[in-house]
Design an enzyme around this catalytic site. Structure first.
Site, PDB file in Angstrom:
ATOM      1  CB  SER A 113      -0.928   0.011   1.221  1.00 41.17           C
ATOM      2  OG  SER A 113      -0.185  -0.167   2.410  1.00 41.17           O
ATOM      3  CG  ASN A 116      -3.491  -5.238  13.272  1.00 41.84           C
ATOM      4  OD1 ASN A 116      -2.960  -5.068  12.172  1.00 41.84           O
ATOM      5  ND2 ASN A 116      -3.773  -6.421  13.760  1.00 41.84           N
ATOM      6  CB  THR A 154     -42.182  22.982  -7.020  1.00 34.11           C
ATOM      7  OG1 THR A 154     -43.379  23.310  -7.736  1.00 34.11           O
ATOM      8  CG2 THR A 154     -42.065  23.914  -5.815  1.00 34.11           C
ATOM      9  CG  HIS A 155     -43.149  19.471  -9.675  1.00 35.66           C
ATOM     10  ND1 HIS A 155     -43.350  18.155  -9.340  1.00 35.66           N
ATOM     11  CD2 HIS A 155     -43.779  20.193  -8.701  1.00 35.66           C
ATOM     12  CE1 HIS A 155     -44.087  18.078  -8.239  1.00 35.66           C
ATOM     13  NE2 HIS A 155     -44.354  19.305  -7.827  1.00 35.66           N
ATOM     14  CB  SER A 158     -16.284  23.985 -27.818  1.00 37.77           C
ATOM     15  OG  SER A 158     -16.279  23.156 -28.964  1.00 37.77           O
ATOM     16  CE  LYS A 193     -21.224  24.970 -26.012  1.00 38.99           C
ATOM     17  NZ  LYS A 193     -21.265  23.538 -26.240  1.00 38.99           N
ATOM     18  CG  ASN A 242     -18.617  24.371 -23.021  1.00 36.88           C
ATOM     19  OD1 ASN A 242     -19.670  24.813 -23.468  1.00 36.88           O
ATOM     20  ND2 ASN A 242     -17.746  23.695 -23.745  1.00 36.88           N
ATOM     21  CD  GLU A 250     -20.593  20.982 -18.181  1.00 33.90           C
ATOM     22  OE1 GLU A 250     -21.108  20.174 -18.970  1.00 33.90           O
ATOM     23  OE2 GLU A 250     -19.749  21.822 -18.537  1.00 33.90           O
ATOM     24  CE1 TYR A 299      -5.876  -3.887   9.227  1.00 34.24           C
ATOM     25  CE2 TYR A 299      -4.838  -6.022   8.913  1.00 34.24           C
ATOM     26  CZ  TYR A 299      -5.079  -4.731   8.487  1.00 34.24           C
ATOM     27  OH  TYR A 299      -4.524  -4.280   7.322  1.00 34.24           O
ATOM     28  CD  GLN A 318      -2.772  -2.665   2.344  1.00 31.86           C
ATOM     29  OE1 GLN A 318      -2.045  -2.962   3.286  1.00 31.86           O
ATOM     30  NE2 GLN A 318      -2.519  -3.050   1.109  1.00 31.86           N
ATOM     31  CE  LYS A 323      -4.173   2.452   5.305  1.00 32.14           C
ATOM     32  NZ  LYS A 323      -5.112   1.291   5.388  1.00 32.14           N
TER      33      LYS A 323
END
Ligand code: ARG
Length: 457
Positions: free
Chosen positions: A25, A112, A157-158, A279, A285, A287, A292, A319, A324, A327
């Site tokens: 690791s 551990n 709403t909606h 773009s 464009k 963006n 996003e 353990y 492991q 992480k």
């Protein structure tokens, strides 16, 4: 075949290359080096204080550990897979540096309880950083809500125009969400900040360890009370991942609105050039990629939470090496949530608001139809009836391409005798907002009250 291991005593042969690589690791847990060293320094000082190690030896080890921290930070030290993980890597370096006495550091300790300690120290720092960033974005929202006070936009709403609201009220809605997120991080931090050190492999230790001392040295509030639980528990990590996931959910909702409100179709907002990208094919464009990507990265945060819960599911005590795998999801969520709060903060600071477009959108869509129904209800008409009457008026307008405010009093009175001259005021956009005085409502009074309460905080 690889080099001799710290645990190599009972082994007749070296580790297979594949196994070395498969189990290591060190490639990512290097991130824990500071916390590993802090935990080791506290542990060895305790060994010295308790007379488990001669004080000078304990001091020598602690000093060497500090030097190793410097070596890592200046890039002088490099690690390889044969070292398995950050705990072994630092210990090996220690022994190479000061000789066999370095091998005394691990007295009365196991990897551990060591790794559980490291992880808690790491998450405590990460929770603090998330809290600082949440407090920053909170400040940004309050400042912008003050600056933009009075601007009215359609509330939805909606995704259908519903009722007019103050833009400040909308901004402060996110403030409430981020304040709850901060609570969640603070709560997670409280459970994180407990010391497993001294639990050993799972059963405690034959040495007279002072667990309260190491906990205090590390700034932790108390010790884990059961040694088996101390090395098995990753609830605190799940708490942290949950706090990250919910924060990302909030950030993604905000991002969604920044994306579509900055489109030409809405034009409510514009994001500064510096925070947008172009773009490769369409020259026109601009963006909203930052928003996003915040929205997109929410998937990681959810995945990381489910990942850890799944790793832990059905694991027997105590353990297991499966753990492991805790992480990478933690590291990824911590980094993701911090970067995304920063990104959202930049967008909120930089966005420009198009008041005209917001107001124009309020003008059609019958946003004050509820106010018309409320008006009739105030005249004594049962709300169910007044709702129906207002609905009929809306339908009448729609059939004729009219807005509510285009109707004459005469036209209105054909729907209800209760309608009088004062209806105009009741259904005006600004009054619709102004009269929503309920605590927590969108009226200028409650919003101002909330702003000043927040300022006092
Ligand atoms: N690298 C290990 C982990 O992250 C450290 C603990 C290893 N303990 C063990 N008994 N092999 O979980």
């Amino acid at each position: 075949m690889a080099k001799k291991k710290a645990w190599g005593g009972r082994f007749g042969a070296g580790t297979d290359r594949f196994v070395e690589e498969f189990t290591a690791s060190i490639g990512y847990d290097i991130l824990l080096y500071r916390h590993d060293i802090a935990g080791s320094v506290a542990h060895v000082r305790m060994l010295g204080k308790q007379g488990i190690l001669p004080k000078p030896e304990a001091e020598r080890i602690a000093a060497a550990l500090r030097e190793i921290q410097g070596e890592i930070e200046s890039g002088k030290l490099s690690f390889d897979l044969s070292q398995e993980d950050i705990h072994m890597a630092i210990e090996q370096r220690l022994i190479r540096k000061i000789g066999p006495v370095g091998g005394k550091l691990h007295t009365g300790r196991s990897r551990n309880d060591q790794v559980a300690t490291d992880l808690r120290l790491y998450l405590r720092d990460e929770a603090d950083e998330a809290l600082a960033l949440l407090s920053k974005i909170d400040g940004t929202l309050v400042a912008r809500a003050e600056e933009l006070f009075g601007i009215v936009l359609p509330g939805y709403t909606h995704v259908q125009r519903a009722q007019p609201i103050l833009f400040s009220h909308y901004l402060l809605a996110y403030r409430e969400m981020f304040a709850r997120d901060a609570d969640r991080f603070a709560e997670a931090r409280r459970r994180i900040n407990v010391s497993p050190l001294g639990a050993g492999a799972l059963a405690g230790s034959t040495f007279p360890l002072d667990r309260a001392f190491t906990a205090r040295e590390l700034g932790m509030e108390g010790v884990c009370e059961n040694s088996i639980d101390a090395v098995s528990d990753r609830d605190f990590a799940a708490d942290f991942l949950y706090a990250c996931a919910v924060t990302m959910m909030h950030l993604s909702r905000l991002s969604e609105e920044l994306v579509y409100w900055s489109s030409s179709e809405f034009g409510f907002l514009s994001l500064p050039d510096a925070l947008c990208t172009g773009s490769s094919i369409m020259p026109q464009k601009k963006n909203p990629d930052v928003a996003e990507l915040i929205r997109g990265r929410t998937g990681r945060a959810y995945g990381n939470l489910v990942n850890l819960l799944t790793v832990m599911k059905g694991l027997p005590l105590s353990y297991n090496r499966d753990m492991q795998e805790d992480k990478e999801p933690l590291f990824d969520s911590a980094r993701t949530v911090k970067r995304c709060i920063e990104g959202a903060d930049l967008l909120l600071r930089g966005m420009a608001v198009n008041e005209g477009r917001m107001r124009a959108a309020c003008d059609d869509g019958f946003l004050t139809a509820t106010d018309l129904a409320d008006y009739l209800a105030r005249k004594g008409v049962p709300f169910r009836k007044s709702h129906e009457t207002a609905g009929k008026i809306v339908r009448y307008c729609e059939d004729r391409g009219k807005r509510l405010k285009d109707l004459t009093l005469k036209e209105l009175r054909t729907f209800s005798r209760e309608i009088g001259e004062d209806v105009r005021d009741a259904i005006s956009l600004s009054n619709s907002v102004r009269f929503r005085k309920t605590r927590g409502g969108t009226g200028p009074d409650p919003v101002r009250a909330r702003l000043s309460a927040l300022r006092k905080k």
